[in-house]
Enzyme design. Structure first.
Site, mmCIF file in Angstrom:
data_model
loop_
_atom_site.group_PDB
_atom_site.id
_atom_site.type_symbol
_atom_site.label_atom_id
_atom_site.label_comp_id
_atom_site.label_asym_id
_atom_site.label_seq_id
_atom_site.Cartn_x
_atom_site.Cartn_y
_atom_site.Cartn_z
ATOM 1 N N SER A 64 -5.457 -4.772 6.560
ATOM 2 C CA SER A 64 -4.906 -3.520 6.051
ATOM 3 C C SER A 64 -5.452 -2.343 6.862
ATOM 4 O O SER A 64 -5.289 -2.315 8.077
ATOM 5 C CB SER A 64 -5.196 -3.389 4.552
ATOM 6 O OG SER A 64 -4.483 -2.320 3.984
ATOM 7 N N HIS A 70 1.480 -1.490 0.705
ATOM 8 C CA HIS A 70 2.190 -2.533 1.464
ATOM 9 C C HIS A 70 3.425 -3.011 0.716
ATOM 10 O O HIS A 70 3.694 -4.213 0.624
ATOM 11 C CB HIS A 70 1.252 -3.708 1.783
ATOM 12 C CG HIS A 70 0.070 -3.310 2.607
ATOM 13 N ND1 HIS A 70 0.178 -2.973 3.936
ATOM 14 C CD2 HIS A 70 -1.242 -3.154 2.283
ATOM 15 C CE1 HIS A 70 -1.021 -2.641 4.403
ATOM 16 N NE2 HIS A 70 -1.894 -2.746 3.412
#
Length: 302
Positions: free
Chosen positions: A88, A197
């Site tokens: 991430s 996301h």
């Protein structure tokens, strides 16, 4: 081959970065992070409060500053990677390790990313599903998702660890489906600010794309495995596109770990043991710099 992996937002805790603040190489990097970002990171990391530290606008900055400080220590001791990846927001640290971004550009991009993500209206969440394969969870998510209440796999962390991201109502429906399946060990809601996301991050996408497009990026010195493709690349254009798309696309960490199985050594660069734990689950030994003793072992290995 030596691989560096960089942790993301979910690894923050009060007390993080302790040994890095005492290290003569790492501490100037942490001080520079405070200067660039304009917030008291050392105080927040040392004493909290936890609710402030884990907030999106702080957590990404805290994790990245520790990642970059640990990277500086490895560089000073002559340890360099042959392959890098980041989970991430950790992908930005990986780009710095590969020479694509310098330290200041990395910090500035993380500051923009955290601000934009924190500014998206709070209308979603994330939940971990432990047990079933990511593709199974993805099928469930598709079945319970609707145009107004989307749900997707946000993080495919391991063969038995998937995080769904999206509408709260869709998460409730998926939790019922998962709970009825005998392969499911646990369904765990995550304490996060929004549905990262996932398509619900779309309101921040245009501004994020503009910020990434404006930052100079050098050709990487070593391959980088982006979250969105899970394929090693040395193409700066591919890396820029992947970084832009990462905001709304899933983190394909399970596939990424497959590229690390051939590494002679793996190091989790930062103050976290999360990625080393995930890698251990797929048979990859990874030293974590959360333990200063691991640093001595990595340096001795040459």
């Amino acid at each position: 081959m030596i691989a560096f992996v960089f942790p993301g937002q979910g690894t923050v805790r009060v007390g993080m970065g302790g040994w890095l603040r005492r290290d003569t190489v790492a501490s100037p990097v942490l001080a520079r992070a405070e200067e660039v970002l304009g917030i008291p990171l050392a105080e927040l990391c040392t004493r909290g409060p936890l609710d402030r530290l884990v907030s999106t606008e702080v957590a990404q900055l805290a994790v990245t500053s520790c990642n970059l400080a640990a990277l500086a220590v490895l560089r000073e001791r002559g340890v360099s990677p042959d392959l890098v990846a980041g989970h991430s927001v950790g992908e930005l640290s990986a780009l710095c390790a590969a020479g694509v971004l310098d330290v200041d550009a990395t910090l500035e991009l993380v500051a923009v990313r955290s601000r934009l993500m924190a500014g998206v209206p709070d209308h979603g969440g994330m939940t971990a599903v432990l047990g079933p394969r990511p593709d199974v969870v993805a099928t469930w998510a598709a079945k319970v998702s609707t145009p107004d209440e989307p749900l997707v796999v946000g993080l495919a962390n391991a063969p038995d660890h998937t995080v769904v991201s999206g509408s709260f109502r869709a998460i409730e429906r998926l939790s019922d489906v998962a709970g009825a399946d005998p392969a499911t060990r646990k369904v765990v809601p995550l304490s996060v600010g929004n549905a990262f996301h996932s398509p619900l991050m779309e309101p921040a996408a245009a501004a994020w794309a503009e910020a990434v497009a404006a930052v100079p990026m050098a050709a990487p010195r070593v391959p980088v495995v982006p979250n969105t493709t899970a394929e090693p690349t040395t193409d700066a254009g591919v890396l820029r596109t992947a970084l832009i798309e990462q905001l709304t696309a899933p983190v394909r960490w399970t596939e990424t770990m497959g590229h690390l199985t051939g590494a002679d050594r793996c190091v989790e660069v930062g103050d976290s043991k999360v990625l080393s734990g995930l890698l251990r689950g797929v048979g990859v030994r990874c030293a974590s710099l959360a333990d200063p003793a691991a640093l001595r072992q990595v340096v001795r290995a040459g």
